[in-house]
Design a protein around this motif. Structure first.
Motif, PDB file in Angstrom:
ATOM      1  N   UNK A   1       0.753  -1.422  -0.117  1.00 28.42           N
ATOM      2  CA  UNK A   1      -0.047   0.112   0.070  1.00 28.42           C
ATOM      3  C   UNK A   1       0.678   1.298  -0.036  1.00 28.42           C
ATOM      4  N   UNK A   2       2.072   1.316   0.102  1.00 28.09           N
ATOM      5  CA  UNK A   2       3.059   2.339   0.105  1.00 28.09           C
ATOM      6  C   UNK A   2       3.259   2.824  -1.259  1.00 28.09           C
ATOM      7  N   UNK A   3       2.923   2.014  -2.294  1.00 24.73           N
ATOM      8  CA  UNK A   3       3.246   2.601  -3.601  1.00 24.73           C
ATOM      9  C   UNK A   3       1.957   3.139  -3.857  1.00 24.73           C
ATOM     10  N   UNK A   4       2.175   4.497  -4.569  1.00 28.51           N
ATOM     11  CA  UNK A   4       1.158   5.324  -4.990  1.00 28.51           C
ATOM     12  C   UNK A   4       1.536   6.073  -6.107  1.00 28.51           C
ATOM     13  N   UNK A   5       0.508   6.549  -6.903  1.00 28.18           N
ATOM     14  CA  UNK A   5       0.403   7.064  -8.364  1.00 28.18           C
ATOM     15  C   UNK A   5       1.184   6.400  -9.362  1.00 28.18           C
ATOM     16  N   UNK A   6       1.709   7.292 -10.170  1.00 23.15           N
ATOM     17  CA  UNK A   6       2.324   6.589 -11.458  1.00 23.15           C
ATOM     18  C   UNK A   6       3.974   6.634 -11.398  1.00 23.15           C
ATOM     19  N   UNK A   7       4.564   5.660 -12.028  1.00 25.52           N
ATOM     20  CA  UNK A   7       6.046   5.771 -12.036  1.00 25.52           C
ATOM     21  C   UNK A   7       6.510   5.544 -13.477  1.00 25.52           C
ATOM     22  N   UNK A   8       7.599   6.164 -13.889  1.00 16.44           N
ATOM     23  CA  UNK A   8       8.299   5.885 -15.372  1.00 16.44           C
ATOM     24  C   UNK A   8       8.801   4.710 -15.382  1.00 16.44           C
ATOM     25  N   UNK A   9       9.380   4.039 -14.237  1.00 18.50           N
ATOM     26  CA  UNK A   9       9.868   2.684 -14.362  1.00 18.50           C
ATOM     27  C   UNK A   9       9.143   1.695 -13.090  1.00 18.50           C
ATOM     28  N   UNK A  10       8.635   0.637 -13.550  1.00 20.10           N
ATOM     29  CA  UNK A  10       7.986  -0.219 -12.604  1.00 20.10           C
ATOM     30  C   UNK A  10       8.833  -1.593 -12.641  1.00 20.10           C
ATOM     31  N   UNK A  11       9.465  -2.140 -11.812  1.00 22.84           N
ATOM     32  CA  UNK A  11      10.216  -3.391 -11.789  1.00 22.84           C
ATOM     33  C   UNK A  11       9.219  -4.332 -10.881  1.00 22.84           C
ATOM     34  N   UNK A  12       9.126  -5.511 -11.518  1.00 19.72           N
ATOM     35  CA  UNK A  12       8.760  -6.803 -10.591  1.00 19.72           C
ATOM     36  C   UNK A  12       9.136  -7.985 -10.938  1.00 19.72           C
TER      37      UNK A  12
END
Length: 302
Positions: A224-235
């Motif tokens: 839940x600490x992730x918020x908004x949009x990111x130019x780089x998403x790693x999983x």
């Protein structure tokens, strides 16, 4: 120190191991295939993070260490007295020389080269001369030491793309961060405002500690600490959770941003492409030892 070797059938290996560890005070217990290096040997592996397909081999050797012969003898006697242990057999009881177990364990983890100049180096090793960028990382409770192909491929992508793209990495999300290794790799290659999240509190603690050890800043927390949009998403997780997370991960990816996914076997490529098709077009960008790296760039809003 005394080593007790026992032979047990598949259906009670776990029971014997638990009895040795939790009730009979063994210092350590390991399990091996009794038929290793013979025509009867068989593999016993599942996908990383998933349970093995069977609880043990058809015949397993259990190696249990005890402080002295008296404790080993008592453990064997009590174990064989159990009704369910009628098929357990003592193979041997022998003295083993004391060793520096810390040093022995450390010797199994050596520096890992991601590129010719980017290395993962345990704290007890000297930095290789050719290493220009280094992540200092020791084995711990959380997944991700740089030795698995999925981790190496993610880090390799970060290193190879950094010159062209790092100026855009004003925010980075490492989802399922484990040890925090990908978040740290992104930070060392120009990423800023990095969020590293995981469902496991131990992974959050590990990421914080590893970031501090490497002199980088990141925010680590639960998902839940992730918020908004990111130019780089790693999983770097596994295929099944990645499919379930498709709407969430793509929702965190800003227009024009890059999505990097790992933990995927070659045979699972089409499944992932289909799962992410409503948002992005995934492509295979790298492969190693049967694993693949899949990446995509989200279209910008018109």
């Amino acid at each position: 120190m005394i080593e007790l070797l026992l032979l047990a059938p598949e259906d009670i290996v776990e029971t014997v191991s638990d009895a040795l560890s939790f009730e009979l005070d063994a210092l350590s217990v390991s399990v091996e295939d009794a038929d290793a290096d013979t025509s009867s040997e068989r593999a016993l592996f599942g996908e990383p993070g998933m349970p093995a397909p069977r609880p043990g081999w058809q015949r397993s050797v259990l190696r249990a260490l005890f402080q002295n012969e008296e404790e080993a003898t008592e453990a064997a006697t009590l174990l064989l007295a159990q009704d369910w242990a009628s098929d357990v057999h003592v193979q041997s009881m022998s003295r083993v020389e004391d060793q520096d177990w810390v040093r022995l364990t450390q010797s199994q983890f050596t520096p890992v080269d991601i590129t010719s100049t980017f290395w993962i180096v345990p704290s007890w090793h000297e930095t290789p001369a050719e290493a220009q960028t280094v992540i200092r990382l020791d084995p711990g409770l959380a997944f991700g030491t740089g030795t698995h192909p999925t981790t190496r491929m993610c880090l390799r992508w970060i290193a190879r793309q950094a010159d062209a793209l790092s100026a855009q990495w004003s925010r980075v999300l490492d989802y399922g961060c484990g040890s925090g290794i990908l978040a740290i790799g992104a930070a060392l290659h120009g990423g800023k405002n990095i969020d590293a999240v995981d469902i496991d509190p131990a992974a959050v603690e590990s990421s914080i500690a590893n970031a501090k050890a490497n002199g980088v800043e990141l925010r680590a927390g639960l998902p839940e600490a992730a918020s908004g949009e990111y130019p780089l998403v790693l999983a770097n997780i596994l295929a099944t959770p990645l499919k379930l997370l498709a709407p969430l991960l793509c929702g965190h990816l800003e227009g024009g941003g890059h999505l990097v996914l790992a933990g995927i076997l070659e045979r699972q490529a089409d499944e992932l492409k289909e799962a992410y098709a409503p948002w992005v077009q995934l492509e295979v960008s790298d492969s190693e030892d049967g694993w693949i790296l899949m990446t995509a760039r989200k279209a910008t809003a018109t």
